[in-house]
Write a protein that holds these residues in place. Sequence first.
Motif, PDB file in Angstrom:
ATOM      1  N   THR A 182       0.847  -1.188   0.000  1.00 52.74           N
ATOM      2  CA  THR A 182       0.000   0.000   0.000  1.00 52.74           C
ATOM      3  C   THR A 182       0.885   1.241   0.000  1.00 52.74           C
ATOM      4  OG1 THR A 182      -1.727  -1.159   1.245  1.00 52.74           O
ATOM      5  CG2 THR A 182      -1.837   1.246   1.186  1.00 52.74           C
ATOM      6  N   ILE A 183       0.619   2.139  -0.931  1.00 51.96           N
ATOM      7  CA  ILE A 183       1.339   3.411  -0.970  1.00 51.96           C
ATOM      8  C   ILE A 183       0.457   4.482  -0.361  1.00 51.96           C
ATOM      9  CG2 ILE A 183       0.565   4.143  -3.277  1.00 51.96           C
ATOM     10  CD1 ILE A 183       3.516   5.065  -3.751  1.00 51.96           C
ATOM     11  N   SER A 184       1.056   5.374   0.417  1.00 55.00           N
ATOM     12  CA  SER A 184       0.295   6.440   1.053  1.00 55.00           C
ATOM     13  C   SER A 184       1.167   7.683   1.153  1.00 55.00           C
ATOM     14  CB  SER A 184      -0.193   6.004   2.437  1.00 55.00           C
ATOM     15  OG  SER A 184       0.902   5.725   3.284  1.00 55.00           O
ATOM     16  N   SER A 185       0.494   8.810   1.379  1.00 50.71           N
ATOM     17  CA  SER A 185       1.186  10.092   1.472  1.00 50.71           C
ATOM     18  C   SER A 185       0.812  10.797   2.761  1.00 50.71           C
ATOM     19  CB  SER A 185       0.799  10.985   0.290  1.00 50.71           C
ATOM     20  OG  SER A 185       1.109  10.380  -0.943  1.00 50.71           O
ATOM     21  N   ASP A 186       1.784  11.436   3.381  1.00 46.25           N
ATOM     22  CA  ASP A 186       1.552  12.273   4.557  1.00 46.25           C
ATOM     23  C   ASP A 186       1.871  13.702   4.131  1.00 46.25           C
ATOM     24  OD1 ASP A 186       1.719  13.744   6.921  1.00 46.25           O
ATOM     25  OD2 ASP A 186       2.361  11.990   8.069  1.00 46.25           O
ATOM     26  N   ASN A 187       0.822  14.485   3.911  1.00 48.95           N
ATOM     27  CA  ASN A 187       1.017  15.848   3.415  1.00 48.95           C
ATOM     28  C   ASN A 187       1.771  16.717   4.414  1.00 48.95           C
ATOM     29  OD1 ASN A 187      -0.422  14.986   1.226  1.00 48.95           O
ATOM     30  ND2 ASN A 187      -2.252  16.189   1.654  1.00 48.95           N
ATOM     31  N   ALA A 188       1.554  16.477   5.688  1.00 49.64           N
ATOM     32  CA  ALA A 188       2.204  17.308   6.710  1.00 49.64           C
ATOM     33  C   ALA A 188       3.713  17.062   6.757  1.00 49.64           C
ATOM     34  CB  ALA A 188       1.594  17.028   8.073  1.00 49.64           C
ATOM     35  N   LYS A 189       4.110  15.861   6.412  1.00 43.67           N
ATOM     36  CA  LYS A 189       5.530  15.508   6.474  1.00 43.67           C
ATOM     37  C   LYS A 189       6.177  15.442   5.100  1.00 43.67           C
ATOM     38  CE  LYS A 189       5.126  12.843  10.759  1.00 43.67           C
ATOM     39  NZ  LYS A 189       5.363  11.534  11.417  1.00 43.67           N
ATOM     40  N   ASN A 190       5.393  15.683   4.039  1.00 40.09           N
ATOM     41  CA  ASN A 190       5.926  15.596   2.668  1.00 40.09           C
ATOM     42  C   ASN A 190       6.635  14.264   2.444  1.00 40.09           C
ATOM     43  OD1 ASN A 190       5.077  18.287   2.188  1.00 40.09           O
ATOM     44  ND2 ASN A 190       6.949  19.032   3.160  1.00 40.09           N
ATOM     45  N   THR A 191       5.985  13.223   2.874  1.00 40.46           N
ATOM     46  CA  THR A 191       6.581  11.891   2.850  1.00 40.46           C
ATOM     47  C   THR A 191       5.618  10.898   2.218  1.00 40.46           C
ATOM     48  OG1 THR A 191       7.898  12.358   4.823  1.00 40.46           O
ATOM     49  CG2 THR A 191       7.550  10.040   4.264  1.00 40.46           C
TER      50      THR A 191
END
Length: 129
Positions: free
Chosen positions: A69-78
């Motif tokens: 599963t790929i995911s993004s954390d906008n707050a951490k730019n990760t």
Amino acid sequence: EVQLVESGGGLVQAGGSLRLSCATSKSSFDSYTIGWFRQAPGKEREGVSCTRSSDGSTYYADSVKGRFTISSDNAKNTVYLQMNSLKPEDTAVYYCAAGKITPHTVRIVDKPYKHFDVWGQGTLVTVSS
């Protein structure tokens, strides 16, 4: 300049899990597709998964669907790649990469790695049987 900092990887038994992380700048995170590729010894670099935070679109290789599963954390730019139910054939060096290509196009082009411009240093994932 786009920079990618990878972390994660390591040695795990078959059936186990690992999580890879790819951190970048906010501008890169917002405007690029961030993807994960892998390369096993003697094999061509293979696209695993990618995502574009601007629209949430994703791509998965058939070999990892239902397990990764790929995911993004906008707050951490990760961008993260959660890898579950790992198999020995998942053993490879995993690379994070950034490119302007969309996940939809990654799905249909030949050798998608040629469309990614910036690469991380790579992290080794070893799955023992």
